[in-house]
Design a protein around this motif. Structure first.
Motif, short mmCIF file in Angstrom:
data_model
loop_
_atom_site.label_atom_id
_atom_site.label_comp_id
_atom_site.label_asym_id
_atom_site.label_seq_id
_atom_site.Cartn_x
_atom_site.Cartn_y
_atom_site.Cartn_z
N LEU A 1 0.76 -1.35 0.04
CA LEU A 1 -0.06 0.06 0.11
C LEU A 1 0.45 1.24 0.08
O LEU A 1 0.87 2.08 -0.72
N LEU A 2 1.85 0.99 1.10
CA LEU A 2 2.83 2.37 0.84
C LEU A 2 3.52 2.36 -0.59
O LEU A 2 3.80 3.77 -1.41
N ALA A 3 3.64 1.46 -1.06
CA ALA A 3 4.59 1.59 -2.35
C ALA A 3 3.79 1.86 -3.64
O ALA A 3 4.36 2.68 -4.15
N LEU A 4 2.45 1.97 -3.33
CA LEU A 4 1.33 2.34 -4.27
C LEU A 4 1.13 3.75 -3.95
O LEU A 4 0.80 4.38 -5.41
N VAL A 5 1.00 4.03 -2.52
CA VAL A 5 0.90 5.72 -2.71
C VAL A 5 2.31 5.98 -3.18
O VAL A 5 1.81 7.71 -3.69
N VAL A 6 3.34 6.38 -2.44
CA VAL A 6 4.91 7.15 -2.77
C VAL A 6 5.79 6.05 -3.18
O VAL A 6 6.12 5.25 -2.61
N SER A 7 5.84 6.19 -4.56
CA SER A 7 7.38 4.94 -4.64
C SER A 7 8.36 4.86 -3.62
O SER A 7 9.27 6.26 -3.55
N GLY A 8 8.76 4.56 -3.03
CA GLY A 8 10.15 3.62 -2.34
C GLY A 8 9.51 4.09 -1.03
O GLY A 8 9.95 3.42 -0.02
N LEU A 9 8.61 4.54 -0.66
CA LEU A 9 7.29 4.55 1.24
C LEU A 9 8.18 3.26 1.35
O LEU A 9 8.02 3.12 3.09
N GLY A 10 7.31 1.88 0.74
CA GLY A 10 7.10 0.51 0.86
C GLY A 10 8.24 0.39 1.76
O GLY A 10 8.29 -0.40 2.49
N HIS A 11 9.83 0.62 0.56
CA HIS A 11 10.90 -0.01 1.20
C HIS A 11 11.01 0.45 2.28
O HIS A 11 11.79 0.52 3.21
N ALA A 12 10.83 2.17 2.29
CA ALA A 12 11.28 2.84 3.89
C ALA A 12 10.65 2.10 5.05
O ALA A 12 11.18 2.13 6.52
N ALA B 1 5.07 -1.25 -10.92
CA ALA B 1 4.72 -2.17 -10.90
C ALA B 1 5.94 -3.39 -10.22
O ALA B 1 5.50 -4.38 -8.98
N ALA B 2 7.20 -3.14 -10.35
CA ALA B 2 8.25 -3.27 -9.89
C ALA B 2 8.10 -3.20 -8.42
O ALA B 2 8.81 -4.48 -8.13
N SER B 3 8.18 -1.90 -8.18
CA SER B 3 8.62 -1.60 -7.28
C SER B 3 7.67 -2.37 -6.04
O SER B 3 7.92 -2.54 -4.51
N VAL B 4 6.19 -2.52 -6.39
CA VAL B 4 5.58 -2.61 -5.62
C VAL B 4 5.57 -4.56 -5.44
O VAL B 4 5.58 -4.81 -3.69
N ILE B 5 6.05 -4.95 -6.03
CA ILE B 5 6.40 -6.31 -6.07
C ILE B 5 7.53 -6.65 -5.43
O ILE B 5 7.40 -7.41 -4.20
N ASP B 6 8.56 -5.16 -5.55
CA ASP B 6 10.22 -6.03 -5.07
C ASP B 6 9.28 -5.85 -2.83
O ASP B 6 10.28 -6.52 -2.40
N ALA B 7 8.90 -4.70 -3.17
CA ALA B 7 8.42 -4.12 -1.74
C ALA B 7 7.54 -5.74 -1.08
O ALA B 7 7.91 -6.33 -0.27
N TYR B 8 6.58 -6.47 -1.73
CA TYR B 8 6.20 -7.81 -0.79
C TYR B 8 6.80 -8.64 -0.46
O TYR B 8 7.40 -8.98 0.03
N VAL B 9 7.87 -8.74 -1.45
CA VAL B 9 8.41 -10.07 -2.00
C VAL B 9 9.21 -9.44 -0.57
O VAL B 9 10.50 -10.07 0.52
N LEU B 10 10.51 -8.43 -0.47
CA LEU B 10 11.30 -8.31 1.02
C LEU B 10 10.15 -8.66 1.91
O LEU B 10 11.09 -9.17 3.00
#
Length: 182
Positions: free
Chosen positions: A14-25, A75-84
């Motif tokens: 959800l965070l990665a969808l809202v702002v790119s990189g936020l899911g990883h943060a 989409a790649a960023s969101v998938i990467d955040a989920y996998v991590l």
């Protein structure tokens, strides 16, 4: 990353969808968060036509072919955040099982590997050696001791949770981070 805690994969997505990189943060992967932010921003600036961005900001849907590169990077960023997040949780569970296995190993053997020579170095003997008590009772006796006199001015406090000697200057055990009641 040695200090792990469970993370919610759905929140990272959800965070990665809202702002790119936020899911990883959220996952405390700062370099990846910055990298994904830069990748999405660079894709929007360099690859996606300005007219498509203007139409998107105005509320008109642009042609899908124009915004496809940005959608793919997001989409790649969101998938990467989920996998991590999932990988982090698996490693957390593995560490938790390893610690639980080490604790049960100490209980069954009756001594902690880190404290194997404490009886010889302090002149104390194993309380269960001559009394015929079980290993679990011996370990319980060790953790019930509140202080150990080592002949110095300062008495070391024994942790009631893990049984190790702690620094008397702290009100918690530096080994298991549980509070030590004085």
């Amino acid at each position: 990353m040695t200090d792990r805690s469970r993370r919610r994969p759905w929140l990272a997505v959800l965070l990665a969808l809202v702002v790119s990189g936020l899911g990883h943060a959220y996952l405390r992967r700062w370099a990846r968060a910055f990298g994904w932010y830069v990748a999405v921003t660079a894709t929007l600036v360099l690859v996606v036509p300005d007219a498509a961005v203007d139409r998107l900001v105005a509320g008109d849907p642009p042609p899908i072919a124009d915004i496809a590169p940005a959608v793919l990077v997001v989409a790649a960023s969101v998938i990467d955040a989920y996998v991590l997040a999932r990988r982090n949780n698996r490693e957390y569970e593995r560490d938790k099982r390893t610690k639980a296995g080490a604790t049960s190993e100490r209980v069954t053997s009756g001594t902690a590997p880190e404290r194997a020579d404490t009886g010889a170095s302090t002149g104390q003997t194993d309380p269960g050696a001559s009394t015929g008590r079980t290993d679990t009772e011996t370990l319980t006796d060790r953790s019930d001791r509140s202080t150990v006199d080592d002949g110095g001015d300062v008495e070391a406090v024994s942790c009631p949770h893990c049984g190790r000697e702690t620094d008397p200057a702290f009100d918690f055990c530096q080994w298991c981070a549980e509070p030590v009641d004085e």
